[in-house]
Structures are given as structure tokens and as C-alpha cells.
Scaffold this active site. Structure first.
Site, PDB file in Angstrom:
ATOM      1  N   ASP A   3      -2.599  -1.515  -3.738  1.00 11.47           N
ATOM      2  CA  ASP A   3      -3.049  -0.362  -4.517  1.00 11.47           C
ATOM      3  C   ASP A   3      -2.007  -0.030  -5.590  1.00 11.47           C
ATOM      4  OD1 ASP A   3      -1.011   0.813  -3.053  1.00 11.47           O
ATOM      5  OD2 ASP A   3      -2.314   2.177  -1.928  1.00 11.47           O
ATOM      6  N   LEU A  30       0.844  -1.197   0.000  1.00 12.13           N
ATOM      7  CA  LEU A  30       0.000   0.000   0.000  1.00 12.13           C
ATOM      8  C   LEU A  30       0.877   1.245   0.000  1.00 12.13           C
ATOM      9  CD1 LEU A  30      -2.492  -1.159   2.756  1.00 12.13           C
ATOM     10  CD2 LEU A  30      -3.103  -0.816   0.366  1.00 12.13           C
ATOM     11  N   HIS A  31       0.601   2.186  -0.908  1.00 14.56           N
ATOM     12  CA  HIS A  31       1.385   3.420  -0.917  1.00 14.56           C
ATOM     13  C   HIS A  31       0.657   4.622  -1.488  1.00 14.56           C
ATOM     14  CE1 HIS A  31       1.755   2.383  -5.160  1.00 14.56           C
ATOM     15  NE2 HIS A  31       2.179   3.624  -5.382  1.00 14.56           N
ATOM     16  N   ARG A  32      -0.522   4.446  -2.096  1.00 17.22           N
ATOM     17  CA  ARG A  32      -1.205   5.557  -2.754  1.00 17.22           C
ATOM     18  C   ARG A  32      -1.599   6.632  -1.739  1.00 17.22           C
ATOM     19  NH1 ARG A  32      -0.898   5.151  -8.451  1.00 17.22           N
ATOM     20  NH2 ARG A  32      -1.233   2.989  -9.037  1.00 17.22           N
TER      21      ARG A  32
END
Length: 363
Positions: free
Chosen positions: A290, A214-216
Site C-alpha cells: 500500500d 503495509l502501513h496505511r
């Protein structure tokens, strides 16, 4: 003085300048570069430095056999405008010096946009690998980057037939090619070299853990949303172990928002190199992500993904029922829903995208 084109067998070969700056771009460039090299083309590699963490850039140059870049712009991180502007300023200097025939950009990052704008302003043809991808929300930075890049590009290399249709809806039909996905080329090329070292070090069991990335910004920059996501991962972890190579941005937000306690029980590790990430992917049960790249790579590996996004550029994977979109409060529900879907084949070409791209550029 170096001429703008090179001679080979009586033919003139175009001088290519490739700009990269983030994980997916490094590995896409690695595949295309092998074909350029085989054809005797002088491809000049520029690294913007947009992602500079050692495990997210240097390691790709090592394990994928990518040569060190000819230029390193060293822009680092920053706000979108600042980062894009810095890359444009520094990249323009390189372009004016090297005088390429084509500027090659990849994907949908600030590096992509900066390179495309520099090329367009200097009237140098821009080639966009992974053109035509569209998704909601339209104000997402990556969406803005890819739309603008497509509209100033001369060569639009589409990974799917859907991407070709997306461009057609926007009136872009000239210079559009369905070539397949270079990520599929890479997957097939590298599969025999995938590493299971991290898998073994963590004492994991095949098909018994969920791989999470996850990084968005829309997921990790809002405290309440990130908290809900972490609680969903904790719910999954009660049934299937959660393995979470944590992006630096996400780690920073977890500490900043005081959510460290929600990581208890989860297997949180540092970002891993591509070969180990693919090893984890091949051995996992399902994926929560994501990442545009990983949701596709999951498909290549025969694994289903819960995509924590309001929409995805890889609509074909959702449309055929292989991947599923999820809000931040329904990740556990989506991952455990019982749905037997037959594996859909051939969505991303035949594994020869790089050959097609180079053939077109040299044609």
C-alpha cells in the site's frame, strides 16, 4: 551575514530550504541535492523527525551518502494535527532565520503540508516535488496533504502527464511542469549498488517469493481488515513464500489486536534499508503493497504489484494493466490471476527529473 543568494559566475543562485521527514522524501532529496551540489547551490536540509526509527531514517543518510541535516526538528510521531502543528512551529523558526528564496517539499506527508503552509504564510515560494497526484478516498491524510500543498505551491513538479491533467482539472496551470519522477532517477543511479544481503541471509530463491509492505491507516488500524489481510498473506504463503518487512505501525497494531498468531509461517523481518529493499524487489516474483513509492519502484524493476488500496495516485500503472488494485479480501486472488501484460515503457520520464527541477528553480 549570509546573503539570501549566492554568487556564481556573475549570476545569483537561489537559496533553497528543503524539508524532509519520511523515507520517500529522504531519497528524493538525495537525488535533487546532487544536482544542487553540482551547481554550487547552498541547499539547507531540515529533517522534521516525523519518522525516527533508525532503519527508516538514519540508514538513508548513510547508504545514500546524504549529509546530516542542518536542522533536526525532532517532532516524533503523534496525531495528525499535533504532528503538523509541531512541525510548523519549529520549521517557521528555521525559515525566519535562514530567509530562503524557495522552500522545497516532497510527496504527501504531514511534513509536506507543514512546510507548504509555513512557506505560503510567509509569502515564500513553495516548490512541490511530486505534484498533481490524486486518488481516492479524498479523506485519506495523504490526499488532503497533497491537495492543499499543490494549491499553495508556486512550482509544481509533476512526475507524470496524468498529474499535469489532474492539476488542470482543478484550475492550476501556472508553474506546472512535467519533469518525470526523481524516484526513477534514483533507481537508475542506485541500481548498480543494490544489496542482496538480506535476500541471501533469508535463503530466498529468485522469482519464488512475494515482497509485502503495509502501513496505511485504512489497512492496519481496523482489526477486522488487518486480520483479513494477514489471512490473505497466509493463503499466498502456501504457494509462494511471503517476505514481510514490517513497518513499526503495523507491528504495533498486530500486537494490539491480538493477531500475532496469523504471522506464523510468514517471513516477517524488521524494516530494511533502501538498497536491501530494492535487492528484494529485484529478486521477488510479485509485490503486495500500500506504499505509493514501492508500487512505482516495482514497475521500475519490472515487477507487478497488487496494490491494497481503493485507489492509487499512480493510476497510469493500473490503467495500462501492469498493477492491479485489490480489496483486503481478494489479494491472493489478484496475485495469482493469469494475465500476460506487456511491460509499458516511459511512464515516468527519462531519468533526468532532478536536472529539470534544478534548471527550472535556477532559471
Amino acid at each position: 551575514m549570509i546573503s539570501s543568494q549566492q554568487q556564481k559566475g556573475g549570476e545569483l543562485l537561489k537559496r533553497i530550504l528543503s524539508l524532509v521527514g519520511a523515507r520517500p522524501q529522504f531519497i528524493k532529496e538525495a537525488v535533487v541535492h546532487k544536482v544542487f551540489e553540482r551547481e554550487g547551490v547552498n541547499e539547507i536540509l531540515v529533517h522534521s523527525g516525523q519518522h525516527y526509527d533508525a532503519n527508516m531514517s538514519d540508514v538513508f543518510f548513510e547508504v545514500l551518502g546524504i549529509r546530516q541535516p542542518d536542522y533536526f526538528l525532532n517532532v516524533g510521531s503523534g496525531n495528525h494535527g499535533e504532528m503538523t502543528g509541531k512541525i510548523m512551529i519549529e520549521f517557521e523558526k528555521v525559515v525566519l532565520k535562514e530567509k530562503p528564496d524557495v522552500i522545497l517539499v516532497y510527496g504527501d506527508t504531514n511534513t509536506t503540508l507543514a512546510g507548504a503552509l509555513v512557506g505560503a504564510k510567509l509569502k515564500i515560494p513553495v516548490a512541490h516535488i511530486e505534484a498533481g497526484i490524486r486518488q481516492e478516498p479524498k479523506d485519506m491524510p495523504e490526499e488532503i496533504n497533497r491537495v492543499v500543498t499543490d494549491h499553495v505551491s508556486s512550482y509544481l513538479f509533476c512526475p507524470t502527464k496524468q498529474a499535469v491533467l489532474n492539476l488542470e482539472k482543478e484550475g492550476i496551470t501556472k508553474g506546472v511542469y512535467f519533469v518525470g519522477d526523481v524516484m526513477y532517477d534514483l533507481f537508475l543511479m542506485m541500481e548498480p549498488k543494490f544489496s542482496y544481503e538480506v535476500f541471501e541471509t533469508l535463503n530466498l530463491f529468485e522469482d519464488d517469493f512475494v515482497l509485502v509492505t503495509l502501513h496505511r491507516d485504512f489497512n492496519v488500524d481496523v482489526p477486522e481488515k488487518l486480520e483479513r489481510i494477514l489471512n490473505e498473506l497466509r493463503a499466498i504463503n502456501r504457494v509462494k513464500k511471503v517476505v514481510f518487512p514490517m513497518h513499526p505501525r503495523t507491528r504495533k497494531r498486530v500486537f494490539e489486536f491480538g493477531l500475532v498468531g496469523l504471522l506464523d509461517g510468514l517471513t516477517v523481518i524488521e524494516p530494511v534499508d533502501y538498497l536491501n529493499l530494492m535487492g528484494l524487489l529485484k529478486r521477488c516474483w510479485k509485490v503486495v503493497t500500500d506504499s505509493g513509492g514501492l508500487q512505482k519502484e516495482a514497475y521500475f524493476a519490472g515487477k507487478r504489484a497488487v496494490v491494497v488500496m481503493p485507489d492509487t495516485g499512480w493510476r497510469e500503472l493500473v490503467d495500462v494493466g501492469w498493477n492491479v488494485l485489490a480489496r483486503e479480501d481478494e489479494i491472493a486472488e489478484k496475485i495469482f490471476q493469469d494475465d500476460e501484460t506487456t511491460y509499458p515503457t516511459g511512464l515516468y520520464g527519462n531519468g533526468d527529473a532532478a536536472n529539470k527541477i534544478v534548471d527550472i528553480l535556477l532559471g
